[in-house]
Design an enzyme around this catalytic site. Structure first.
Site, PDB file in Angstrom:
ATOM      1  N   THR A  18      45.617  30.671 -60.948  1.00 48.03           N
ATOM      2  CA  THR A  18      46.743  30.542 -60.014  1.00 48.03           C
ATOM      3  C   THR A  18      46.411  29.630 -58.846  1.00 48.03           C
ATOM      4  OG1 THR A  18      46.081  32.818 -59.541  1.00 48.03           O
ATOM      5  CG2 THR A  18      48.335  32.482 -60.146  1.00 48.03           C
ATOM      6  N   ARG A  22      38.053  29.084 -59.992  1.00 46.93           N
ATOM      7  CA  ARG A  22      37.208  29.991 -59.223  1.00 46.93           C
ATOM      8  C   ARG A  22      36.122  30.566 -60.108  1.00 46.93           C
ATOM      9  NH1 ARG A  22      41.407  33.258 -55.492  1.00 46.93           N
ATOM     10  NH2 ARG A  22      42.186  31.336 -54.608  1.00 46.93           N
ATOM     11  N   SER A 113      39.373  31.339 -51.522  1.00 43.92           N
ATOM     12  CA  SER A 113      40.377  32.075 -50.770  1.00 43.92           C
ATOM     13  C   SER A 113      39.835  33.350 -50.120  1.00 43.92           C
ATOM     14  CB  SER A 113      41.565  32.374 -51.689  1.00 43.92           C
ATOM     15  OG  SER A 113      42.605  32.923 -50.950  1.00 43.92           O
ATOM     16  N   HIS A 114      40.406  34.479 -50.520  1.00 46.35           N
ATOM     17  CA  HIS A 114      40.061  35.767 -49.913  1.00 46.35           C
ATOM     18  C   HIS A 114      38.855  36.408 -50.584  1.00 46.35           C
ATOM     19  CE1 HIS A 114      42.621  36.042 -53.344  1.00 46.35           C
ATOM     20  NE2 HIS A 114      42.185  37.265 -53.557  1.00 46.35           N
ATOM     21  N   LYS A 126      40.077  23.552 -55.526  1.00 44.02           N
ATOM     22  CA  LYS A 126      41.507  23.385 -55.791  1.00 44.02           C
ATOM     23  C   LYS A 126      41.850  21.907 -55.650  1.00 44.02           C
ATOM     24  CE  LYS A 126      42.775  26.188 -52.241  1.00 44.02           C
ATOM     25  NZ  LYS A 126      43.624  27.050 -51.415  1.00 44.02           N
ATOM     26  N   ASP A 277      43.023  34.853 -43.981  1.00 47.95           N
ATOM     27  CA  ASP A 277      41.990  34.971 -45.014  1.00 47.95           C
ATOM     28  C   ASP A 277      40.981  33.829 -44.961  1.00 47.95           C
ATOM     29  OD1 ASP A 277      43.624  32.935 -45.926  1.00 47.95           O
ATOM     30  OD2 ASP A 277      43.266  33.422 -48.036  1.00 47.95           O
ATOM     31  N   ASP A 279      40.552  30.884 -46.382  1.00 44.94           N
ATOM     32  CA  ASP A 279      40.978  29.487 -46.199  1.00 44.94           C
ATOM     33  C   ASP A 279      42.242  29.357 -45.349  1.00 44.94           C
ATOM     34  OD1 ASP A 279      42.370  30.701 -48.315  1.00 44.94           O
ATOM     35  OD2 ASP A 279      42.878  28.768 -49.203  1.00 44.94           O
ATOM     36  N   ASP A 281      45.348  30.555 -45.573  1.00 44.64           N
ATOM     37  CA  ASP A 281      46.732  30.468 -46.055  1.00 44.64           C
ATOM     38  C   ASP A 281      47.420  31.835 -46.113  1.00 44.64           C
ATOM     39  OD1 ASP A 281      45.290  31.319 -48.241  1.00 44.64           O
ATOM     40  OD2 ASP A 281      45.953  29.720 -49.593  1.00 44.64           O
ATOM     41  N   ARG A 282      46.632  32.914 -46.125  1.00 46.60           N
ATOM     42  CA  ARG A 282      47.257  34.250 -46.156  1.00 46.60           C
ATOM     43  C   ARG A 282      47.340  34.844 -44.752  1.00 46.60           C
ATOM     44  NH1 ARG A 282      45.346  37.661 -51.371  1.00 46.60           N
ATOM     45  NH2 ARG A 282      45.599  36.010 -52.909  1.00 46.60           N
ATOM     46  N   THR A 344      54.170  34.002 -59.941  1.00 47.16           N
ATOM     47  CA  THR A 344      53.113  34.066 -58.926  1.00 47.16           C
ATOM     48  C   THR A 344      52.378  32.728 -58.856  1.00 47.16           C
ATOM     49  OG1 THR A 344      52.812  36.422 -59.205  1.00 47.16           O
ATOM     50  CG2 THR A 344      50.913  35.192 -58.399  1.00 47.16           C
ATOM     51  N   GLU A 363      55.117  35.483 -50.715  1.00 44.25           N
ATOM     52  CA  GLU A 363      54.562  36.230 -51.834  1.00 44.25           C
ATOM     53  C   GLU A 363      54.019  37.564 -51.341  1.00 44.25           C
ATOM     54  OE1 GLU A 363      52.697  33.566 -55.055  1.00 44.25           O
ATOM     55  OE2 GLU A 363      51.740  33.011 -53.182  1.00 44.25           O
ATOM     56  N   GLU A 364      54.052  38.529 -52.241  1.00 46.79           N
ATOM     57  CA  GLU A 364      53.520  39.848 -51.888  1.00 46.79           C
ATOM     58  C   GLU A 364      52.033  39.790 -51.554  1.00 46.79           C
ATOM     59  OE1 GLU A 364      51.086  41.206 -54.022  1.00 46.79           O
ATOM     60  OE2 GLU A 364      51.324  39.432 -55.263  1.00 46.79           O
ATOM     61  N   LYS A 376      51.027  27.976 -48.494  1.00 51.16           N
ATOM     62  CA  LYS A 376      51.312  29.075 -47.592  1.00 51.16           C
ATOM     63  C   LYS A 376      50.451  28.888 -46.350  1.00 51.16           C
ATOM     64  CE  LYS A 376      48.413  32.277 -50.295  1.00 51.16           C
ATOM     65  NZ  LYS A 376      48.162  31.687 -51.621  1.00 51.16           N
ATOM     66  N   ARG A 496      47.226  44.248 -61.993  1.00 43.50           N
ATOM     67  CA  ARG A 496      48.005  44.553 -60.797  1.00 43.50           C
ATOM     68  C   ARG A 496      49.286  45.277 -61.209  1.00 43.50           C
ATOM     69  NH1 ARG A 496      44.907  42.023 -57.273  1.00 43.50           N
ATOM     70  NH2 ARG A 496      44.537  39.786 -57.278  1.00 43.50           N
TER      71      ARG A 496
HETATM   72  C1  G16 Z   1      46.534  32.536 -55.048  1.00 47.94           C
HETATM   73  C2  G16 Z   1      47.755  31.700 -55.037  1.00 47.94           C
HETATM   74  C3  G16 Z   1      48.920  32.533 -54.605  1.00 47.94           C
HETATM   75  C4  G16 Z   1      49.068  33.739 -55.517  1.00 47.94           C
HETATM   76  C5  G16 Z   1      47.762  34.467 -55.620  1.00 47.94           C
HETATM   77  C6  G16 Z   1      47.874  35.467 -56.723  1.00 47.94           C
HETATM   78  O1  G16 Z   1      46.312  32.994 -53.736  1.00 47.94           O
HETATM   79  O2  G16 Z   1      47.578  30.620 -54.136  1.00 47.94           O
HETATM   80  O3  G16 Z   1      50.059  31.736 -54.612  1.00 47.94           O
HETATM   81  O4  G16 Z   1      50.020  34.623 -55.040  1.00 47.94           O
HETATM   82  O5  G16 Z   1      46.730  33.587 -55.932  1.00 47.94           O
HETATM   83  O6  G16 Z   1      46.667  36.071 -56.952  1.00 47.94           O
HETATM   84  P1  G16 Z   1      46.477  36.957 -58.232  1.00 47.94           P
HETATM   85  O7  G16 Z   1      46.711  36.084 -59.434  1.00 47.94           O
HETATM   86  O8  G16 Z   1      45.064  37.437 -58.095  1.00 47.94           O
HETATM   87  O9  G16 Z   1      47.460  38.066 -58.120  1.00 47.94           O
HETATM   88  P2  G16 Z   1      45.040  32.567 -52.904  1.00 47.94           P
HETATM   89  O10 G16 Z   1      45.302  33.039 -51.507  1.00 47.94           O
HETATM   90  O11 G16 Z   1      43.935  33.311 -53.598  1.00 47.94           O
HETATM   91  O12 G16 Z   1      44.927  31.090 -53.035  1.00 47.94           O
END
Ligand code: G16
Length: 543
Positions: A18, A22, A113-114, A126, A277, A279, A281-282, A344, A363-364, A376, A496
């Site tokens: 997504t 990673r 990311s997180h 990315k 988070d 990077d 974005d969250r 997603t 997004e959630e 984001k 999830r």
């Molecule tokens: C990434 C994407 C987001 C997405 C998330 C989903 O977030 O950039 O748009 O909502 O993954 O994560 P998962 O597939 O684990 O539910 P981030 O913040 O990790 O870049």
């Protein structure tokens, strides 16, 4: 020899998820691995010759070293210019902005990311395209194809570039511009928000705690909140980016940002709390004694965006990822604007924003943003909240209660089952998919299914189709459950389960969410045969 062609074997099957590729940091550090992937990126976009790119990361372990490698590969591939953040730092939204204002051919952002950082933790790469957004599936598929056949990469055998000095240098004929990571981003924020109103609010004693989680937003938040908006020193905590984020998960949710949550639920709580988070974005938003779910935050921002100068003319439309609650749909309906449900992944919002169909997306998974960039943006969400609070002059809890009273409440929670053996996760999902067509009318733990499907999205702008984007199960009485496998984990699979229950009745909008959602949770456990496939029914993380 300055430029070298290194023979290598393909790195099979490295499909970006997504949010890019990673892996464990050691995987990226293995001989030729990062090099292969960077060369695959360049090959899949028709080469780097004469092109310019933005490069930066969230400061995690291996960030600086990876940037040196990327610079050398870009130089050897004939790139004209690289814009890189000072010290190798760039938040994801700031990188998106730099791509857009400099009109570059894209950008490479280094972050998982997180996810935690360190030599035994996670790293990620990315690629963002020229509109500043994450690469769409057509581009990531081309990258995947390239990694399957690539047999060599080009690299410059030159000394490292000094990333600690702002300004222009040159590497094997390629221009390298080391820029202040905050400056252009701050200038953009000034165009969107009423900084004077927010400054007046802080001057009047409004208190806040921003937890930067030792990640990339530290320098951004210090500069913007404390230096420019006049929040008292110490408003931003954990503000120095560390390679291992101080040993924590830089994930702004009630579990990983529990210190902030504890403070906000205590007698000493400031008026407003927020976190971002790895990077940047969250975001997480929390008022005194009141956590705000990302889905509710999106709805509140959409309902009140017009209070900020950048959105005073109104917003074109709103988009949310499918598992995100429908709270924002209700606002869109009332405003009479378009509302989209996408798979997603932020990349699915790009076309809609480029076409001017949506202004705000969310997004959630704690992501909210607008068309000011194509990612984001954690701090953007915090600043929009501050702008709204400065105008409405209400505590967060009051504002949220008023919102629910007007639109009804979408009780919402996400339950994660982590590090599940991949086979078990696939078996569980496969079993539900096999039953989807026959679920209607069946009852599980007292809940009757009214509809079920597998989400398939057709992009309204380019017509591209993305299928297998998660399972949706609706229950009689307004409940919905969604199941999908995470695309961002690095260990086994993460299942999830997203639970949502709409409550339009004003007298019933103040109950504990987990209590309201328990019947749905039990129905899902029964329906998917959780105990049978996973040997447990209790999630690891509940947010
Ligand atoms: C990434 C994407 C987001 C997405 C998330 C989903 O977030 O950039 O748009 O909502 O993954 O994560 P998962 O597939 O684990 O539910 P981030 O913040 O990790 O870049």
């Amino acid at each position: 020899m300055t430029f070298e062609m290194v023979k290598t074997s393909p790195i099979t099957g490295q499909k970006p998820g997504t949010s890019g590729l990673r892996k464990k940091t050691r995987v990226f550090m293995a001989p030729h691995y990062l090099e292969n992937f960077i060369q695959a990126i360049f090959n899949s976009i028709g080469g780097a010759k004469g092109k310019s790119f933005v490069v930066g990361g969230d400061g995690r372990f291996f960030n600086r070293q990876a940037i040196q490698t990327i610079l050398k590969i870009a130089a050897a591939n004939g790139a004209a210019r690289i814009i890189v953040g000072w010290n190798g730092l760039l938040s994801t939204p700031a990188a998106s902005h730099l791509i857009r204002i400099n009109g570059t051919d894209g950008g490479i952002i280094l972050s998982a990311s997180h996810n935690p950082g360190g030599i035994d933790e996670d790293f990620g790469v990315k690629f963002n395209v020229p509109n500043g957004g994450p690469a769409p599936e057509s581009v990531t598929s081309a990258m995947l194809a390239e990694t399957l056949t690539l047999s060599s990469y080009r690299i410059a055998r030159l000394p490292d570039t000094d990333l600690d000095v702002l300004g222009e240098t040159e590497l094997g004929g390629m221009q390298v511009s080391v820029v202040d990571p905050v400056e252009d981003y701050l200038a953009l924020m000034r165009t969107l928000f009423d900084f004077d109103a927010i400054r007046t609010m802080f001057a009047g004693g409004f208190s806040m705690c921003f937890d930067a989680m030792h990640a990339v937003t530290g320098p951004y938040a210090k500069k913007i909140l404390e230096d420019v908006l006049g929040a008292p020193k110490g408003t931003v905590i954990n503000s120095v980016p560390l390679e291992d984020f101080g040993g924590g998960h830089p994930d702004p949710n009630p579990i990983w940002a529990s210190t902030l949550i504890d403070l906000m639920m205590s007698d000493n709580a400031p008026d407003f709390g927020a976190a971002s988070d790895g990077d940047g974005d969250r975001n997480m938003i929390v008022g005194r004694g009141q956590y705000v779910t990302p889905s509710d935050s999106l709805a509140v921002l959409v309902a009140n965006a017009q209070l900020a100068p950048g959105y005073a003319a109104g917003i074109a439309g709103v988009a949310r990822s499918m598992p995100t609650s429908a709270a924002s749909d209700k606002v869109a309906e009332k405003l009479g604007i378009e509302c989209f449900e996408t798979p997603t992944g932020w990349k699915f919002f790009g076309n809609l924003m480029d076409a001017g169909r949506v202004t705000i997306c969310g997004e959630e998974s704690a992501g909210t943003g607008s068309d000011h960039v194509r990612e984001k943006d954690g701090l953007w969400a915090v600043l929009l909240w501050l702008n709204i609070l400065a105008v409405r002059k209400q505590p967060v809890a009051r504002l949220l209660a008023d919102h629910w009273a007007e639109y009804g409440r979408n009780y919402y929670s996400r339950h994660d089952y982590e590090a599940v053996p991949t086979d078990a996760a696939n078996d569980l999902m496969g079993n539900v998919i096999g039953q989807l067509a026959t679920l209607r009318g069946k009852t599980f733990a007292g809940q009757t299914v009214s509809r079920a499907d597998e989400f398939c999205y057709r992009d309204p702008i380019d017509g591209s189709v993305s299928d297998h984007q998660g399972l949706r199960i609706w229950f009689e009485g307004g409940g919905r459950a969604v199941l999908r496998l995470s695309g961002t984990g690095t260990e086994g699979a993460t299942i999830r389960v997203y639970l949502e229950q709409y409550q339009p009745d004003m007298s019933a909008i103040s109950q504990p969410a987990q209590q309201v959602l328990l019947p749905l949770q039990q129905a899902v456990a029964d329906l998917v045969r959780m105990q049978h496939f996973l040997g447990r029914t209790k999630p690891d993380v509940v947010t």
